[in-house]
Scaffold this active site. Structure first.
Site, PDB file in Angstrom:
ATOM      1  N   ASP A  13      42.855  98.580  29.511  1.00 27.17           N
ATOM      2  CA  ASP A  13      41.891  97.606  31.213  1.00 27.17           C
ATOM      3  C   ASP A  13      41.020  98.895  30.396  1.00 27.17           C
ATOM      4  O   ASP A  13      41.169  99.754  30.851  1.00 27.17           O
ATOM      5  CB  ASP A  13      42.660  98.321  31.773  1.00 27.17           C
ATOM      6  N   ASP A 111      38.714  92.170  31.951  1.00 26.21           N
ATOM      7  CA  ASP A 111      38.576  93.377  31.106  1.00 26.21           C
ATOM      8  C   ASP A 111      39.497  93.669  31.424  1.00 26.21           C
ATOM      9  O   ASP A 111      40.032  94.936  30.993  1.00 26.21           O
ATOM     10  CB  ASP A 111      37.347  94.103  32.627  1.00 26.21           C
ATOM     11  N   GLU A 112      40.510  93.047  31.019  1.00 26.56           N
ATOM     12  CA  GLU A 112      41.841  93.039  30.421  1.00 26.56           C
ATOM     13  C   GLU A 112      42.450  92.794  29.260  1.00 26.56           C
ATOM     14  O   GLU A 112      42.235  91.652  29.549  1.00 26.56           O
ATOM     15  CB  GLU A 112      42.734  93.292  31.787  1.00 26.56           C
TER      16      GLU A 112
END
Lengths: 415, 83
Positions: A13, A111-112
């Site tokens: 993350d 973003d993960e």
């Protein structure tokens, strides 16, 4: 799961992703509260905060908050317009790094991502924590960004582990440690438990994850249906360990396509709203066609009088990537809300298409009935691919583009 | 503070290993030597690749410049100034 061989999943993350990218690219903003906004102009108060740097968070600013509210809480913050081409470019770099660790990478969002490093760990006899450390260090050195990493026996536990030490932490949860670590945590920490579900669970006396794990299956099924059973499994640390990987870094896994537009102080004129909606549908279907996706569920999103919002959805009988199919559905959903709009003008309108099917161009049932639009859109897409999206548009959208997005002067190539 | 510029500039750049690195640029008759490229990315406008860079020169200011492969032109998009 393979018998006798436990899975090892890493959850990556990125910390305050958009804001961190801006701080990296503009060192003068490092150590200062940076707010990346989804808006047409950061000088005004319209739009929403897409990401807030860790320096901005003590002021009470959070992602999803309106720019108006954020400016009241953090008047000296650095307000920047989001540059999504830039963030997507960085995400592709991140996926490339992840794919150098394992071919089993699932991109959950911009973003993960999850990595199944079971094979890497077993083949190279490397500790999972050490792999997580190498991944984090490589991201820092190659992309210059900070990340939080969680390691667990499945996706759910890995994601929860990543939340423990943010920003910049690494947390490893082994299966044997699961009951001691999960049981005392408040139930809202469980992936899948939102504000509403938390309230429902509190009503039946469930405050911690441990409490949830003790509730009988029959009771949960009766009260919450299959979701209740799924949550109980999650409370025990049992979850899905199969990664939806294999699409590669050039094509990130997509769950939906959506576009929205902030409408300033509010718009109640249904004709103008329909025009805007058509423009949004055009943008959504263009991206779907480019990505070779067909979709089935159309969702309309409205925010009214800058104070409350809701969504309305409809599932088609088949799949499509054509504006001529998606727009009428979205428009019908909008027209149903006409009485509410008369009282509360819309301050944001959005449309998304989900329930996707990835398909190298496959004609949907709608397209088979009348393929004229398919041929037309194929030709329009070719023109746009070559000369840019602004060159050709529907005549009905000219006014909307001018008012809400501005129009870049179109240019034909010189030769 | 961000100042939108959007002006053409003359850039001296190194084209090497499939990448373009700006080294100095001329803007409003002043030459700026690039000390560091803080970030870069690209996207496509039609078939033409657009390269974007965040640069710092002698001062703390950050310059955002772009290169349009369509007509091989450079532009100074905006300047971020401390304060």
């Amino acid at each position: 799961m393979l018998k006798g061989r436990e899975k090892t999943i890493i959850h990556l993350d990125m910390d305050a992703y958009f804001a961190s990218v801006e701080q990296r690219d503009h060192p003068i903003y490092q150590g200062r509260p940076v707010l990346v906004c989804h808006t047409d102009s950061v000088d005004g108060v319209f739009g929403v905060v897409a990401a807030a740097s860790y320096e901005a968070r003590p002021f009470g600013v959070k992602s999803g908050m309106s720019v108006f509210e954020a400016k009241k809480l953090c008047p000296k913050g650095i307000y920047l317009m989001g540059d999504y081409n830039k963030y997507l470019h960085n995400t592709k770099e991140l996926v490339k790094i992840c794919e150098s660790f394992t071919d089993q990478v699932e991109v959950f969002s911009i973003d993960e991502m999850w990595l199944d490093v079971t094979e890497t760990k077993n083949r190279f006899k490397e500790d999972a924590g050490r792999i997580a450390y190498r991944l984090q260090a490589e991201i820092k050195s190659k992309v210059g960004l900070s990340s939080s990493v969680g390691v667990g026996p499945n996706k759910l536990v890995a994601k929860m582990a990543g939340e423990f030490h943010k920003p910049g932490g690494i947390t490893v949860i082994r299966p044997s440690d699961l009951p001691q670590i999960l049981a005392p945590l408040p139930v809202k920490k469980l992936f899948g438990v939102g504000r509403k579900m938390k309230k429902h669970l509190e009503l039946i006396g469930v405050a911690t994850i441990g409490d949830l794990a003790e509730v009988p299956d029959e009771y949960l099924k009766k009260r919450f249906g299959v979701v209740g059973l799924w949550l109980k499994q999650a409370a025990k640390g049992l979850g899905d360990d199969v990664l939806a990987s294999g699409r590669g870094s050039t094509s990130l896994l997509v769950k939906s396509f959506g576009h929205s537009s902030a409408l300033g102080s509010g718009e109640a004129d249904i004709d103008k709203l329909c025009q805007i909606l058509l423009g949004l549908c055009e943008g959504v279907t263009r991206r779907m066609r480019r990505g070779k996706y067909l979709g089935r569920t159309v969702t309309l999103r409205l925010c009214l009088a800058r104070s409350f919002g809701f969504t309305r959805g409809h599932t088609l009988s088949g799949v499509s990537d054509m504006t001529e199919t998606i727009y009428p559905v979205a428009r019908a959903l909008l027209l149903k809300e006409q009485p509410v709009l008369a009282e509360y003008p819309a301050t944001l309108i959005g449309v998304s298409v989900s329930n996707l099917l990835f398909a190298e161009k496959q004609l949907s049932i709608f397209d088979l009935l009348d393929d004229r639009f398919v041929r037309l859109m194929t030709a329009v897409d070719k023109v746009k691919d070559k000369y840019g999206d602004q060159l050709i548009t529907r005549a009905t959208l000219l006014d909307w583009r001018r008012r809400y997005h501005g129009v870049e002067p179109s240019r034909l190539p010189k030769s | 503070m961000i100042t939108e510029i959007g002006e053409s500039i003359i850039v001296a750049a190194v084209f090497r290993d499939n990448s373009i690195t700006p080294r100095s640029f001329l803007w409003r008759r002043r030459r700026y030597r690039v000390n560091k490229v803080h970030g870069h990315y690209h996207y496509f406008k039609g078939v033409y690749r657009q390269n974007c860079y965040s640069l710092s020169c002698e001062t703390a200011d950050i310059f955002e410049v772009s290169f349009d492969a369509e007509d091989m032109s450079w532009r100074l998009e905006r300047v971020h100034v401390e304060g």
